[in-house]
Scaffold this motif. Sequence first.
Motif, PDB file in Angstrom:
ATOM      1  N   ALA A  56      -8.291 -62.961  -7.983  1.00 11.48           N
ATOM      2  CA  ALA A  56      -7.703 -63.976  -7.105  1.00 11.48           C
ATOM      3  C   ALA A  56      -6.184 -64.003  -7.270  1.00 11.48           C
ATOM      4  N   LEU A  57      -5.710 -63.962  -8.507  1.00 13.26           N
ATOM      5  CA  LEU A  57      -4.265 -63.995  -8.738  1.00 13.26           C
ATOM      6  C   LEU A  57      -3.607 -62.717  -8.223  1.00 13.26           C
ATOM      7  N   HIS A  58      -4.343 -61.610  -8.305  1.00 13.43           N
ATOM      8  CA  HIS A  58      -3.819 -60.351  -7.754  1.00 13.43           C
ATOM      9  C   HIS A  58      -3.604 -60.481  -6.250  1.00 13.43           C
ATOM     10  N   LEU A  59      -4.598 -61.039  -5.556  1.00 12.80           N
ATOM     11  CA  LEU A  59      -4.482 -61.200  -4.101  1.00 12.80           C
ATOM     12  C   LEU A  59      -3.295 -62.091  -3.746  1.00 12.80           C
ATOM     13  N   LEU A  60      -3.039 -63.101  -4.582  1.00 14.20           N
ATOM     14  CA  LEU A  60      -1.920 -64.007  -4.316  1.00 14.20           C
ATOM     15  C   LEU A  60      -0.575 -63.298  -4.436  1.00 14.20           C
ATOM     16  N   LYS A  61      -0.561 -62.234  -5.244  1.00 19.14           N
ATOM     17  CA  LYS A  61       0.701 -61.507  -5.429  1.00 19.14           C
ATOM     18  C   LYS A  61       0.923 -60.483  -4.319  1.00 19.14           C
ATOM     19  N   GLN A  62      -0.159 -60.105  -3.626  1.00 19.57           N
ATOM     20  CA  GLN A  62      -0.058 -59.110  -2.563  1.00 19.57           C
ATOM     21  C   GLN A  62       0.276 -59.791  -1.234  1.00 19.57           C
ATOM     22  N   PRO A  63       0.739 -58.992  -0.254  1.00 15.88           N
ATOM     23  CA  PRO A  63       0.976 -59.573   1.079  1.00 15.88           C
ATOM     24  C   PRO A  63      -0.307 -60.217   1.616  1.00 15.88           C
ATOM     25  N   ALA A  64      -0.143 -61.290   2.381  1.00 13.33           N
ATOM     26  CA  ALA A  64      -1.298 -62.039   2.896  1.00 13.33           C
ATOM     27  C   ALA A  64      -2.222 -61.155   3.724  1.00 13.33           C
TER      28      ALA A  64
END
Lengths: 206, 206
Positions: free
Chosen positions: B30-38
């Motif tokens: 989840a935190l990885h996805l938050l760091k990537q572009p939406a």
Amino acid sequence: MEMSSKLLERAVAEISQLPGIGKRTALRLALHLLKQPADQTQQLAEALQKLREDIVFCSKCHNISDAEVCHICENPHRDASVICVVEDIRDVMAIENTGLFKGVYHVLGGKISPIEGIGPGQLTIVQLVTKVKAGGVRELIFALSGTMEGDTTNFYIYRQVKECDVVISAIARGIAVGDELEFADEVTLGRSIMHRVPFENSIKSH
Amino acid sequence: MEMSSKLLERAVAEISQLPGIGKRTALRLALHLLKQPADQTQQLAEALQKLREDIVFCSKCHNISDAEVCHICENPHRDASVICVVEDIRDVMAIENTGLFKGVYHVLGGKISPIEGIGPGQLTIVQLVTKVKAGGVRELIFALSGTMEGDTTNFYIYRQVKECDVVISAIARGIAVGDELEFADEVTLGRSIMHRVPFENSIKSH
């Protein structure tokens, strides 16, 4: 891997972009979702979308938050004059789980790492320094990882705030509670001895 | 784990429902996805939703498919009179990857397992038997896993089609290509010897 469905192929390609998940695991997860009620996939997809779209970062501490100011910064029982500086959100959770810290946090968003191409500008260091210089901060606790990058980041911040009227401390490094001395590395053991604490303090710490 | 965001909490709860993914890994993802572009999260969520909603199973072989009949069953170059019986979709992919099978498949959707509560009724056995009894099938190749459940399933199907005019075979069990004999288990080695093939055949098989 030859797949009989473009839909499956696309799902596997997307899932395997996640860190630590290869094509095989991605396929296993996709096939698992197909065996479950459609509801589960729907809810998973929605939760991910909502997370990415609606989440905000606390304007004070940069912790992940549902509101403009997170519930830690908002809490009147927390001491806003003691700031614990951490790398990321997981560190906040880890420290919160101890239940022993009553101050607030400042989430840097990483640490300075020339190898990974992360400079001070990509972290929330300016915001931290501004906060300290504005006054009202009594203590800054560095709680970064004990690596070279962590030390570099600590030192970078330290140089910018050392003239301010603020106590700057770092979390204790030492032998973990429950660990045997003989298996500890020399540096950690050395720090444990150098930074020894009065025995009375050591037994009431837990 | 105490989280500062309900959105994050919900996403972690949903992700950790996937098999083999615990709370910690879910949080990391989840935190990885938050760091990537939406965009990335959007595409992942969409791919999962489309997979679950739009996918169909081939009406002939029950393989996963984008259309009513999968591209293997549809292919006029495949011999529809030779049916390879497999447990699930991954086995189809594995056999397709060898490039050596030119017949078609029948995906059972699992194997009979009283322990896991899977009876013949939950598999596509009736459809397979109906297909064989309708005629036009020359050979049935059992390619189930070499476990007791696999053997039970093979035997269950065998009893229902043995009166039909169809050759019933099973994939060869033996020492894997490249494996050392001394490390093989006795049962496998025993089968390797019992089911030996003419030497000329053995060298042209690959």
